[in-house]
Structure formats: structure tokens, C-alpha cells
Write a protein that holds these residues in place. Structure first.
Motif, short mmCIF file in Angstrom:
data_model
loop_
_atom_site.label_atom_id
_atom_site.label_comp_id
_atom_site.label_asym_id
_atom_site.label_seq_id
_atom_site.Cartn_x
_atom_site.Cartn_y
_atom_site.Cartn_z
N LEU A 90 0.82 -1.21 0.00
CA LEU A 90 0.00 0.00 0.00
C LEU A 90 0.85 1.26 0.00
O LEU A 90 0.41 2.33 -0.42
CB LEU A 90 -0.94 0.01 1.21
CG LEU A 90 -2.00 -1.09 1.26
CD1 LEU A 90 -2.76 -1.04 2.57
CD2 LEU A 90 -2.95 -0.97 0.08
N PHE A 91 2.10 1.13 0.49
CA PHE A 91 2.98 2.28 0.61
C PHE A 91 4.12 2.29 -0.41
O PHE A 91 4.77 3.30 -0.61
CB PHE A 91 3.56 2.35 2.03
CG PHE A 91 2.51 2.46 3.08
CD1 PHE A 91 1.89 3.68 3.35
CD2 PHE A 91 2.11 1.35 3.80
CE1 PHE A 91 0.90 3.78 4.30
CE2 PHE A 91 1.12 1.44 4.76
CZ PHE A 91 0.51 2.66 5.01
N ILE A 92 4.36 1.15 -1.04
CA ILE A 92 5.42 1.05 -2.05
C ILE A 92 4.75 0.80 -3.40
O ILE A 92 4.16 -0.25 -3.62
CB ILE A 92 6.40 -0.10 -1.74
CG1 ILE A 92 7.07 0.11 -0.39
CG2 ILE A 92 7.45 -0.22 -2.84
CD1 ILE A 92 7.96 -1.06 0.04
N SER A 93 4.85 1.76 -4.30
CA SER A 93 4.15 1.62 -5.57
C SER A 93 4.97 0.88 -6.63
O SER A 93 4.43 0.34 -7.58
CB SER A 93 3.73 2.99 -6.10
OG SER A 93 4.87 3.80 -6.26
N SER A 94 6.28 0.83 -6.45
CA SER A 94 7.15 0.19 -7.43
C SER A 94 7.12 -1.33 -7.28
O SER A 94 7.40 -1.87 -6.21
CB SER A 94 8.58 0.69 -7.24
OG SER A 94 9.48 -0.13 -7.96
N TYR A 95 6.80 -2.01 -8.37
CA TYR A 95 6.77 -3.48 -8.36
C TYR A 95 8.15 -4.04 -8.00
O TYR A 95 8.26 -4.99 -7.23
CB TYR A 95 6.32 -4.01 -9.72
CG TYR A 95 6.30 -5.50 -9.81
CD1 TYR A 95 5.30 -6.26 -9.22
CD2 TYR A 95 7.32 -6.18 -10.48
CE1 TYR A 95 5.28 -7.64 -9.29
CE2 TYR A 95 7.32 -7.57 -10.55
CZ TYR A 95 6.30 -8.29 -9.96
OH TYR A 95 6.29 -9.65 -10.02
N PHE A 96 9.20 -3.45 -8.53
CA PHE A 96 10.56 -3.89 -8.24
C PHE A 96 10.84 -3.86 -6.74
O PHE A 96 11.33 -4.83 -6.17
CB PHE A 96 11.57 -3.02 -8.99
CG PHE A 96 13.00 -3.29 -8.62
CD1 PHE A 96 13.66 -4.39 -9.14
CD2 PHE A 96 13.67 -2.47 -7.73
CE1 PHE A 96 14.99 -4.66 -8.79
CE2 PHE A 96 14.99 -2.73 -7.38
CZ PHE A 96 15.64 -3.83 -7.91
N GLY A 110 9.75 -8.32 -0.50
CA GLY A 110 9.27 -9.69 -0.29
C GLY A 110 10.41 -10.67 -0.05
O GLY A 110 10.33 -11.54 0.82
N ILE A 111 11.50 -10.53 -0.80
CA ILE A 111 12.66 -11.39 -0.63
C ILE A 111 13.29 -11.18 0.75
O ILE A 111 13.58 -12.14 1.47
CB ILE A 111 13.70 -11.13 -1.75
CG1 ILE A 111 13.15 -11.62 -3.09
CG2 ILE A 111 15.05 -11.79 -1.43
CD1 ILE A 111 13.93 -11.15 -4.29
#
Length: 130
Positions: free
Chosen positions: A32-38, A44-45
Motif C-alpha cells: 500500500l505504501f510502495i508503488s514500485s513493483y521492483f 518480499g525477498i
């Protein structure tokens, strides 16, 4: 001395699903706070690495999913694993997943219910109260 009860394939699958739910929820909130998929993927990692390494080397010796199923991760002496061992176990899960998840499926067919990542790290997943 009590006999060790090794955790089989299906109970470990349920624990993994529970862990996936926890990690997905945290990932959703951060997303919700990080818009960049990268950066979401990088987070996640790192989240998975920290989650599994921290919990499996902690005094409770288990992730939230494993705790819910009454399981712990131990070394060959049934002692708590180090952070280095827990990290090795987590990174080794990549190899377990590479070819059709065969490294995970091994749990169903080995005497001490070890997956490839367990064999590499020298760990076992057992029932907490044997």
C-alpha cells in the motif's frame, strides 16, 4: 528418552500455507505504501529471509505456521539451530523448488522426513512435544 517424531509432508504443507498467509498479509500492507513493483519484490525477498531466519533460530524454533502445527526446526542433536543454519536452510529452499518442487516432495519419502533444504542445512522438523 522420548522418541523423536518427524513431521511429515502434509503437516508441513499446512504450516507453509499458514506462513504464506502471514507473509502475504504483511506484503499487502507494505504494498500500500510502495508503488514500485521492483521494490515490492525486493521487500518480499528480504521479508522471507528475515522471517524464516529469525523465527527458526529463535527460542521458539519455529515460524508462526510451524508453531500453529506444533512443529519445531532442530539440528541433529534436537537443539535450536543457529541463525547461520536457519539462513542456509532458507536459501537452500531455492534448490528444493527448482525442479518441480522435488526437494520438498522428498519429505514424503525420506526416513527422517527431510527435504533437500533440510539435508543441506542439517536440520529436521519435528513435533514440539514428541
Amino acid at each position: 528418552m522420548e522418541q523423536v517424531r518427524y513431521a511429515g509432508f502434509w503437516v508441513r504443507v499446512v504450516a507453509a500455507i499458514l506462513d504464506s498467509i502471514v507473509l502475504s498479509f504483511i506484503g499487502f500492507l507494505v504494498g500500500l505504501f510502495i508503488s514500485s513493483y521492483f521494490w515490492q519484490q525486493i521487500f518480499g525477498i528480504i521479508l522471507g529471509l528475515v522471517y524464516f531466519t529469525f523465527y527458526e533460530s529463535s527460542p521458539c524454533q519455529a515460524t508462526l505456521g510451524k508453531r500453529a502445527m506444533g512443529l519445531v526446526v532442530v539440528d541433529k542433536e534436537c537443539a535450536r539451530v543457529s541463525q547461520t543454519t536457519a539462513l542456509c536452510r532458507y536459501v537452500s529452499k531455492i534448490l528444493s523448488a527448482v525442479v518441480l518442487m522435488l526437494g520438498y516432495i522428498m519429505v514424503a519419502f525420506t526416513a527422517k522426513k527431510q527435504g533437500l533444504h533440510d539435508k543441506i542445512a542439517g536440520t529436521y522438523v519435528i513435533y514440539r512435544n514428541n
